[in-house]
Design a protein around this motif. Structure first.
Motif, short mmCIF file in Angstrom:
data_model
loop_
_atom_site.label_atom_id
_atom_site.label_comp_id
_atom_site.label_asym_id
_atom_site.label_seq_id
_atom_site.Cartn_x
_atom_site.Cartn_y
_atom_site.Cartn_z
N LEU A 109 8.39 3.73 -15.69
CA LEU A 109 9.28 2.59 -16.13
C LEU A 109 10.78 2.83 -17.14
O LEU A 109 10.54 3.26 -17.88
N ALA A 110 11.57 2.24 -16.26
CA ALA A 110 12.96 2.28 -16.99
C ALA A 110 13.40 0.92 -17.90
O ALA A 110 12.53 0.25 -17.93
N ASP A 111 14.43 1.02 -18.50
CA ASP A 111 14.50 -0.03 -19.31
C ASP A 111 14.91 -1.32 -18.63
O ASP A 111 14.44 -2.41 -19.27
N ASP A 112 15.21 -1.11 -17.34
CA ASP A 112 15.20 -2.54 -16.50
C ASP A 112 13.87 -2.73 -15.46
O ASP A 112 14.23 -3.51 -14.60
N GLY A 113 12.88 -2.22 -15.88
CA GLY A 113 11.73 -2.22 -14.93
C GLY A 113 11.54 -1.38 -13.98
O GLY A 113 12.10 -0.23 -13.96
N ILE A 114 10.75 -1.84 -13.14
CA ILE A 114 10.55 -0.72 -11.77
C ILE A 114 10.95 -1.61 -10.66
O ILE A 114 10.43 -2.74 -10.43
N ASP A 115 11.61 -1.14 -9.69
CA ASP A 115 11.77 -1.77 -8.48
C ASP A 115 10.87 -0.93 -7.41
O ASP A 115 11.08 0.20 -6.89
N TRP A 116 10.05 -1.96 -7.01
CA TRP A 116 8.93 -1.24 -5.85
C TRP A 116 9.40 -1.86 -4.52
O TRP A 116 9.87 -2.94 -4.42
N ILE A 117 8.88 -1.25 -3.57
CA ILE A 117 9.07 -1.63 -2.17
C ILE A 117 7.62 -1.52 -1.47
O ILE A 117 7.11 -0.48 -1.74
N TYR A 118 7.16 -2.45 -0.68
CA TYR A 118 5.81 -2.33 0.06
C TYR A 118 6.16 -2.92 1.47
O TYR A 118 6.99 -3.79 1.81
N ASP A 119 5.51 -2.12 2.57
CA ASP A 119 5.72 -2.41 4.00
C ASP A 119 4.39 -2.72 4.36
O ASP A 119 3.57 -2.25 4.63
N LEU A 120 4.36 -4.06 4.85
CA LEU A 120 2.97 -4.59 5.59
C LEU A 120 3.06 -4.15 7.00
O LEU A 120 4.13 -4.50 7.78
N GLU A 121 2.16 -3.55 7.28
CA GLU A 121 1.87 -3.37 8.88
C GLU A 121 1.83 -4.50 9.76
O GLU A 121 1.64 -4.38 11.16
N GLY A 122 1.20 -5.69 9.18
CA GLY A 122 1.07 -6.79 10.13
C GLY A 122 1.10 -8.24 9.27
O GLY A 122 1.28 -8.13 7.80
N GLU A 123 1.11 -9.36 9.73
CA GLU A 123 1.16 -10.43 9.18
C GLU A 123 -0.28 -10.75 8.15
O GLU A 123 -1.39 -10.53 8.77
N ALA A 124 -0.08 -11.07 6.85
CA ALA A 124 -1.11 -11.19 6.00
C ALA A 124 -1.33 -12.69 5.66
O ALA A 124 -0.37 -13.30 5.79
N ASP A 125 -2.61 -12.77 5.51
CA ASP A 125 -2.90 -14.38 4.95
C ASP A 125 -2.86 -14.39 3.23
O ASP A 125 -2.60 -15.51 2.69
N SER A 126 -3.05 -13.07 2.82
CA SER A 126 -2.98 -13.25 1.32
C SER A 126 -2.60 -11.63 0.94
O SER A 126 -2.97 -10.62 1.56
N VAL A 127 -1.78 -11.66 -0.33
CA VAL A 127 -1.33 -10.37 -0.74
C VAL A 127 -1.46 -10.54 -2.21
O VAL A 127 -0.94 -11.56 -2.88
N THR A 128 -2.37 -9.65 -2.70
CA THR A 128 -2.15 -9.44 -4.17
C THR A 128 -1.53 -8.02 -4.72
O THR A 128 -1.77 -6.94 -4.26
N LEU A 129 -0.66 -8.30 -5.71
CA LEU A 129 0.00 -6.90 -6.24
C LEU A 129 -0.46 -6.89 -7.69
O LEU A 129 -0.55 -7.60 -8.47
#
Length: 224
Positions: A109-129
């Motif tokens: 965690l830096a001063d300006d937060g965290i930049d995350w990337i996620y890659d979905l392998e298919g179309e989703a109906d729901s995603v929870t982070l």
């Protein structure tokens, strides 16, 4: 964790490698010299009426050649090893100050937060982070984008109540499901800045934001 500047890092690594190489070479050379001494004494003191068997003499000469070749090969390998180690350190040092994209769920965690990337392998109906702290306590959760492919978001370093959290490393979990309730795989990465190079455990690793170390192999992208 210990970090060093470029001068100390290079000198320390070179000294260790040189010391090891010198010791190995000295041991092998000592064995080689002992072999030559024993062979010379054996030839000088052989019985003229019963000289050394030609086959035995040839066998010892072959051993002589093998020892000599071993010394030369050992020396060449040590030189190659030292060169590769120096190149590895030099390459890693060039990353200091660069923004890098690293594969993995846990990020500093830096001063300006965290930049995350996620890659979905298919179309989703729901995603929870969901984000967890170092003690695996859930501290933040929200819905994510559901389209197939790459998605990025920045967590500002606050918990679900909007309160700032302590400095440290945090882990992102992505749970994605399709319309049939089947889970969809999601690759995760994050971006951070390289602050130092660390060799304290014998390997060359990169220190991110002064909080965590990663291997060079885990880098996906480098931005100067």
């Amino acid at each position: 964790m210990s970090t060093v500047d470029s001068t100390t890092l290079y000198s320390s690594g070179s000294a260790t490698s040189a010391s090891s190489s010198a010791s190995s070479s000295a041991d092998l050379t000592s064995d080689f010299n002992t072999f030559l001494t024993l062979l010379s004494v054996q030839l000088q003191n052989q019985n003229p009426l019963d000289p050394m068997d030609a086959n035995e003499f040839t066998s010892q000469l072959v051993q002589y050649a093998e020892v000599e070749q071993q010394i030369e090969t050992n020396s060449n390998l040590e030189g190659i090893s030292s060169t590769l180690a120096a190149l590895s350190v030099s390459t890693a040092l060039s990353y200091v100050g660069s923004e890098v994209t690293v594969s993995g769920e846990t990020a500093p965690l830096a001063d300006d937060g965290i930049d995350w990337i996620y890659d979905l392998e298919g179309e989703a109906d729901s995603v929870t982070l969901t984000i967890y702290d170092q003690d695996e306590n859930e501290i933040w959760s929200a819905d994510g984008d559901t389209e197939e492919g790459l998605h990025s978001f920045t967590w500002d370093g606050t918990n679900s109540d909007g309160e700032p959290v302590d400095e440290g490393n945090y882990t992102l979990e992505v749970k994605a499901y399709d319309s049939d309730g089947e889970e969809i795989e999601a690759g995760i990465a994050f971006t951070s800045t390289v602050s130092a190079v660390d060799t304290s455990d014998g390997d060359v690793t990169l220190e991110l934001e002064g909080l965590m170390r990663v291997s060079v192999d885990s880098l996906q992208r480098i931005k100067s």
